[in-house]
Scaffold this active site. Sequence first.
Site, PDB file in Angstrom:
ATOM      1  N   GLY A   1      11.788  -5.846  -7.958  1.00 15.24           N
ATOM      2  CA  GLY A   1      11.168  -6.172  -6.710  1.00 15.24           C
ATOM      3  C   GLY A   1      10.090  -7.623  -6.745  1.00 15.24           C
ATOM      4  N   ASN A   2       9.435  -7.889  -6.061  1.00 20.21           N
ATOM      5  CA  ASN A   2       8.560  -8.936  -6.204  1.00 20.21           C
ATOM      6  C   ASN A   2       7.149  -8.457  -5.410  1.00 20.21           C
ATOM      7  OD1 ASN A   2       8.548  -9.565  -3.246  1.00 20.21           O
ATOM      8  ND2 ASN A   2      10.653 -10.032  -3.668  1.00 20.21           N
ATOM      9  N   HIS A   3       6.207  -9.723  -5.545  1.00 18.68           N
ATOM     10  CA  HIS A   3       5.001  -9.414  -5.094  1.00 18.68           C
ATOM     11  C   HIS A   3       4.571  -9.504  -3.658  1.00 18.68           C
ATOM     12  CE1 HIS A   3       3.415  -8.915  -9.353  1.00 18.68           C
ATOM     13  NE2 HIS A   3       3.833 -10.120  -9.593  1.00 18.68           N
ATOM     14  N   SER A   4       5.618  -9.692  -2.911  1.00 18.02           N
ATOM     15  CA  SER A   4       5.189 -10.176  -1.394  1.00 18.02           C
ATOM     16  C   SER A   4       4.303  -8.666  -0.885  1.00 18.02           C
ATOM     17  CB  SER A   4       6.407 -10.215  -0.660  1.00 18.02           C
ATOM     18  OG  SER A   4       6.340 -10.272   0.631  1.00 18.02           O
TER      19      SER A   4
ATOM     20  N   ALA B   1      10.515 -11.865   1.566  1.00 13.06           N
ATOM     21  CA  ALA B   1      11.064 -12.392   0.185  1.00 13.06           C
ATOM     22  C   ALA B   1      11.844 -11.526  -0.205  1.00 13.06           C
ATOM     23  CB  ALA B   1       9.669 -12.205  -0.854  1.00 13.06           C
TER      24      ALA B   1
END
Length: 409
Positions: A214-217, A281
């Site tokens: 995943g990512n930090h969005s 994102a």
Amino acid sequence: MDMEIPILKGRKVVVGVSGGIAAYKAADLTSRLVQAGAQVDVVMTPAAAEFVRPLTFQALTHRPVALEMFSLWQETEIGHVSLGKRADLMVIAPATASTLAKLAHGLADNMLTTTALACRGPILLAPAMESGMWANPATVANMEVLGRRGYFSVGPDSGRLASGAEGVGRMSEPDAILDAARWVLGRNGPLAGKKVVVTAGGTREAIDPVRFVGNHSSGKMGFALAYAARDRGAEVTLVHGPAARTAPHGVRAVAVESAEQMQAAVLDAAVDAAAIIMAAAVADYRPKAAAEHKIKKTQGEMALELVRTPDILAAVTTRRAQSGSPRVVIGFAAETCNVLENAREKLTRKGLDLIVANDVLAADSGFGVDTNRVILIDAGGGAASLPLMSKQAVAETVLDRLAALLGRC
Ligand code: C5P
């Protein structure tokens, strides 16, 4: 953080408070409306004044509270119909069963019902009562009549009631009422009748049933865009990754997890959309195969084989080339270096009308925070660097650009 909300700024809002215990929440609602920039006048029924003193509302609005029908000074200052006549919006919160019944029959026996009857703007009801009263056929019929006459409503919610029992009848929270008020005020705005698809948040690409790439969005920017589009009257579909926030009132929210799911939801919603704003994102890679069961750890190292996810924007613009829809496509570029160059290259490669570029490593900008410093780059190559702003203010600017682009189409 700025509290002003453009759609409410300078608008004349009458808050009608009728006599239920939820009247205490009307004080919070009033305060939020004032902070949002609205000019708020409060009218109370005599029963409401038994629960909360008019002084509370007067202190919050810095304006006299209308309560007495036949008070000499109020007739001079306010006039028993003038508040309703000049209101852009009236919000009745709480709207008790008794007040709903009076409104359904056009009674004008106190300041609130008189103001409502004289009101030329839209009226938003926030009902609050004991669940048996809400379910009573008389109340059901009154709500039907009011709905047919163009009254709007929000709630009631279910949960704990003042009696201690659980059930339907709790007045919606002030935030939700404020949100519904924005929707009512914006529904004839510059994007009325236009479908706009907004994406928000990050995607999650499963490694196994409990882990993901995943990512930090946080989804803050995308949700802010959905609010701004909704406030301009657009029919918004918000396709979002996992995010712990409620979708704006009147917005169709579609929750997805992976890039593939997001692509399916976006292409489905984009069929007859006027515009799409891709703020999500989206993961560029996903694990080649998600394990069916939780992967057990071993002593050695582990390699994860990744494959490309679909480029959603590219799919949208490819389809646009065939069908002409959506007319405007806006993308985001989260960069960590060479922001302008990289964003320009993306705009061209993906065939966009506008790209919103930001340096996600800069302080106060990018993932998780409430502010953003962005550069707007259009298809003609023009670039506008905006100062540090709240994400809501950035969203307002992007939506102004979108309205202009749609106007030009
Ligand atoms: O190429 P990059 O991911 O930096 O491009 C950013 C823009 O492309 C964003 O608007 C993002 O939502 C979109 N995007 C997409 N599909 C992907 C990756 C990014 O639509 N697979």
